[in-house]
Structure formats: C-alpha cells, structure tokens
Write a protein that holds these residues in place. Sequence first.
Motif, PDB file in Angstrom:
ATOM      1  N   TYR A 195       1.736  -3.261   5.632  1.00  0.00           N
ATOM      2  CA  TYR A 195       0.707  -3.253   4.589  1.00  0.00           C
ATOM      3  C   TYR A 195       1.326  -3.716   3.268  1.00  0.00           C
ATOM      4  N   ALA A 196       1.774  -4.944   3.236  1.00  0.00           N
ATOM      5  CA  ALA A 196       2.487  -5.463   2.074  1.00  0.00           C
ATOM      6  C   ALA A 196       2.454  -6.979   2.097  1.00  0.00           C
ATOM      7  N   GLU A 197       2.793  -7.584   0.976  1.00  0.00           N
ATOM      8  CA  GLU A 197       2.822  -9.041   0.900  1.00  0.00           C
ATOM      9  C   GLU A 197       4.014  -9.625   1.645  1.00  0.00           C
ATOM     10  N   TYR A 198       5.077  -8.835   1.807  1.00  0.00           N
ATOM     11  CA  TYR A 198       6.266  -9.261   2.548  1.00  0.00           C
ATOM     12  C   TYR A 198       6.713  -8.098   3.429  1.00  0.00           C
ATOM     13  N   CYS A 199       7.210  -8.433   4.614  1.00  0.00           N
ATOM     14  CA  CYS A 199       7.619  -7.407   5.567  1.00  0.00           C
ATOM     15  C   CYS A 199       8.807  -7.913   6.369  1.00  0.00           C
ATOM     16  N   LYS A 200       9.792  -7.044   6.610  1.00  0.00           N
ATOM     17  CA  LYS A 200      10.920  -7.430   7.453  1.00  0.00           C
ATOM     18  C   LYS A 200      10.791  -6.768   8.818  1.00  0.00           C
ATOM     19  N   THR A 201      11.347  -7.439   9.836  1.00  0.00           N
ATOM     20  CA  THR A 201      11.326  -6.900  11.191  1.00  0.00           C
ATOM     21  C   THR A 201      12.428  -7.577  12.003  1.00  0.00           C
ATOM     22  N   PRO A 202      12.901  -6.941  13.072  1.00  0.00           N
ATOM     23  CA  PRO A 202      13.888  -7.629  13.917  1.00  0.00           C
ATOM     24  C   PRO A 202      13.350  -8.961  14.427  1.00  0.00           C
ATOM     25  N   ALA A 203      14.190  -9.982  14.382  1.00  0.00           N
ATOM     26  CA  ALA A 203      13.762 -11.313  14.825  1.00  0.00           C
ATOM     27  C   ALA A 203      13.304 -11.303  16.282  1.00  0.00           C
ATOM     28  N   ALA A 204      13.911 -10.447  17.091  1.00  0.00           N
ATOM     29  CA  ALA A 204      13.575 -10.383  18.512  1.00  0.00           C
ATOM     30  C   ALA A 204      12.214  -9.772  18.775  1.00  0.00           C
TER      31      ALA A 204
ATOM     32  N   VAL B  11       0.848  -1.185   0.000  1.00  0.00           N
ATOM     33  CA  VAL B  11       0.000   0.000   0.000  1.00  0.00           C
ATOM     34  C   VAL B  11       0.885   1.236   0.000  1.00  0.00           C
ATOM     35  N   ASP B  12       0.705   2.064  -1.006  1.00  0.00           N
ATOM     36  CA  ASP B  12       1.449   3.323  -1.136  1.00  0.00           C
ATOM     37  C   ASP B  12       0.484   4.469  -0.796  1.00  0.00           C
ATOM     38  N   HIS B  13       0.842   5.295   0.200  1.00  0.00           N
ATOM     39  CA  HIS B  13      -0.024   6.437   0.529  1.00  0.00           C
ATOM     40  C   HIS B  13       0.547   7.746   0.003  1.00  0.00           C
ATOM     41  N   GLY B  14       1.535   7.658  -0.872  1.00  0.00           N
ATOM     42  CA  GLY B  14       2.040   8.837  -1.557  1.00  0.00           C
ATOM     43  C   GLY B  14       2.463   9.927  -0.595  1.00  0.00           C
TER      44      GLY B  14
ATOM     45  N   ALA C 170      -1.656 -11.614   7.255  1.00  0.00           N
ATOM     46  CA  ALA C 170      -2.600 -10.605   7.728  1.00  0.00           C
ATOM     47  C   ALA C 170      -1.822  -9.515   8.448  1.00  0.00           C
ATOM     48  N   ALA C 171      -2.382  -8.314   8.434  1.00  0.00           N
ATOM     49  CA  ALA C 171      -1.753  -7.162   9.090  1.00  0.00           C
ATOM     50  C   ALA C 171      -2.813  -6.377   9.843  1.00  0.00           C
ATOM     51  N   GLY C 172      -2.534  -6.046  11.089  1.00  0.00           N
ATOM     52  CA  GLY C 172      -3.467  -5.262  11.875  1.00  0.00           C
ATOM     53  C   GLY C 172      -3.428  -3.793  11.477  1.00  0.00           C
ATOM     54  N   ILE C 173      -4.589  -3.144  11.609  1.00  0.00           N
ATOM     55  CA  ILE C 173      -4.686  -1.704  11.370  1.00  0.00           C
ATOM     56  C   ILE C 173      -4.787  -1.008  12.719  1.00  0.00           C
ATOM     57  N   ASN C 174      -4.004   0.055  12.882  1.00  0.00           N
ATOM     58  CA  ASN C 174      -3.975   0.778  14.142  1.00  0.00           C
ATOM     59  C   ASN C 174      -4.050   2.287  13.885  1.00  0.00           C
TER      60      ASN C 174
ATOM     61  N   PRO D 257       8.846   3.251   4.840  1.00  0.00           N
ATOM     62  CA  PRO D 257       7.821   4.290   4.711  1.00  0.00           C
ATOM     63  C   PRO D 257       6.418   3.720   4.539  1.00  0.00           C
ATOM     64  N   VAL D 258       6.331   2.410   4.339  1.00  0.00           N
ATOM     65  CA  VAL D 258       5.033   1.758   4.181  1.00  0.00           C
ATOM     66  C   VAL D 258       4.367   1.634   5.558  1.00  0.00           C
ATOM     67  N   MET D 259       3.063   1.851   5.620  1.00  0.00           N
ATOM     68  CA  MET D 259       2.330   1.730   6.874  1.00  0.00           C
ATOM     69  C   MET D 259       2.269   0.272   7.333  1.00  0.00           C
TER      70      MET D 259
END
Length: 343
Positions: free
Chosen positions: A107-116, A17-20, A49-53, A72-74
């Motif tokens: 808000y994407a098909e793939y997302c990275k995050t710290p393993a911890a 999802v791009d919010h420009g 799935a991704a939660g909206i906050n 920059p992606v939500m």
Amino acid sequence: MTAPTAAPALPATMHYVDHGSGGAPACMQIAQGPLPLPADDEVLIRVAAAGINRPDVLQRSGKYPPPADASPVMGLEVAGEIVAVGAAVTGWHVGDTVCALTPGGGYAEYCKTPAAHCLPIPHGLSVVEAAALPETFFTVWANVFDRARLQAGETILIHGGSSGIGSTAIQLARAFGAGKVIVTCGDQSKIDYALALGAHVGINYKAQDFVAETRAATDGHGADVVLDMVGAPYFQQNLAACATDGRIAQIAFQHGAKAELNMQELMLRRLTWTGSTLRARPKQAKAAIAAALARDVWPRFTANPDALRPHIHAKFALSAVVQAHQMMESGTHLGKIVLVMQA
C-alpha cells in the motif's frame, strides 16, 4: 549490502498507507516516508496497483501482525515497474514490468520484495489486473495443487466461491481438468458469478446443506478436495463432505479456529487435513511457488486467455483506501478489490 542498481532520479520519499496502532478502517491515513532500500536479493517496484486481501484487514485490525523482518505497511501483492535491483539479482532489470508477492509494503508508491517472488505480467492482462494475481494464485497453487494434490477428473468443493481466492480456485481447477467444481456462496448473485467463471454446481450455504448437496452432485462420492477458509463451523461438515481418501486444505479461520470434533471419519475414510499460511513461509518456499506458477500456469494465460482472468470488482485510489477496506469487510464484492496509485 551492496548499493542497488537504480533508475535515475528516484524520489527520496513516497506516500504510503499508515494504519497506526490499528482499528476500524478510519484508522488508515496517507503518510509520507523514505523509499525502501532493496537488499541484495530484492527489487524495488514503482507500484502501479496493489491488491487488497483479507489478511490486510486482519493486520489493520491488529489480528495479523507482520513478520519481524517485513514492512509494517499493509499490502501483499503489487504490480508495476522495477526501478532498482539488488546486487545479487539476476533475471530482472530496471524497467521490467512485473507483478509480485510481497512480505508487506504494497500500500505505497514504492515497494520492495525478493526478486524470486516476481512474475512477468501475463499476456493480455493490464497492470491493474496483474496486481490481483499473486496472493490468490500463490495461495491456491500451494494449497489445492501442491498440498491437496488435486488431480484431473477429481471433484473440488470451494467455500467462498465468489471471493478472490474462490474465483482463482474455480479457474485453476477448471484449467487443470477438475471433473466437477462445486462452490458455496451466500446468495444467488454470487452463485451466478461463480457459475459464469466455470463452477459446475453452486450451493447457497444459507439455505442448503452443503454436505447433502455435494453428495447429491457427485452421486454419493463426495469431494476429493475441499478448500476452506471459514473454519470452525465447517470442520465437521467438511469431513462429512469428503470422498474416501479426500483432502481438506485449510487456508483461514474466518469464523473461528476451535471446535469439538468427532474425528472418526478422518480415520475410517483415510482423509487428509492439511493447511498452510503464505506470508510466514520462508523466502525459498515462496520462490518455489513462483517458479511453479511461471512454469505451469503463466503459459496458460497465452494459450487460453479467457479461461484465466482476474475479475476486478472495484478500483480505488490510494487516498480512498478507507472505502476500499469498508467494501472488503462488507463481503459484497465479487472477485478482487484493487488500489490504483495516483499519478
């Protein structure tokens, strides 16, 4: 950075999802871009799935810019399958299913995050339900239990009892033995929802004085802990609603951050007013919260599965993200709104 260990045949690109430059919900559209490459201490998750906050809404509106080193992606929470792990990651492997707090990019098909910042999907929960856990559980644990030190037998006043944060706070307060859980909501249907989750007292803030009602419900004692995201209009009232030695945990300012206050009550009754934001905290601090949740909260999903369960108000496909944000902004939802990736 060492090349991560990855599942075979990952695509080169993904939808997100791009919010420009930001604005109303209609500014969002589906775009295509490269997969994120996880750093040595990160994992790459194929998002189910991704939660909206509410911070997502603020970011989209231009009022909550992401940290400089974040996507920059939500999207601050996801659940799905790990498809790549950084060279320094231990404890997680390609193929594991997890839910995770993210610095952005959900808000994407793939997302990275710290393993911890990853946690296993709790026993008995679906991947969609698990996607609704991290942001609210990290926030409530850090503020209600760590900073405000809620103890068994104490009274907590939770503003916005029907929200995602409120729903989680009710359940966790009850799970850890709060003596009385009091909530404020805007109508009777939301009060009924909060009572069904385990709140003892519901107050309609539009028709009732929550200070007087809190005092009455506690035989004049007041709330030992107040969890507030409303902000300026409630500052003075929160002080008045507190018990002696009470603690206020401020987690947002939805209706403003500035007000003229008489702080005499804070001194005379030895009150503590604390607050924090989650996204800007160091990775190590968020890892410590994840470890505490894994140790103290996650086992309770197995021990008492009915006592801790996210309520999913609505699910939307990624392509319907505009409608999902419109619902979030309407304030009509009870619990969580979740984006579900299309196959």
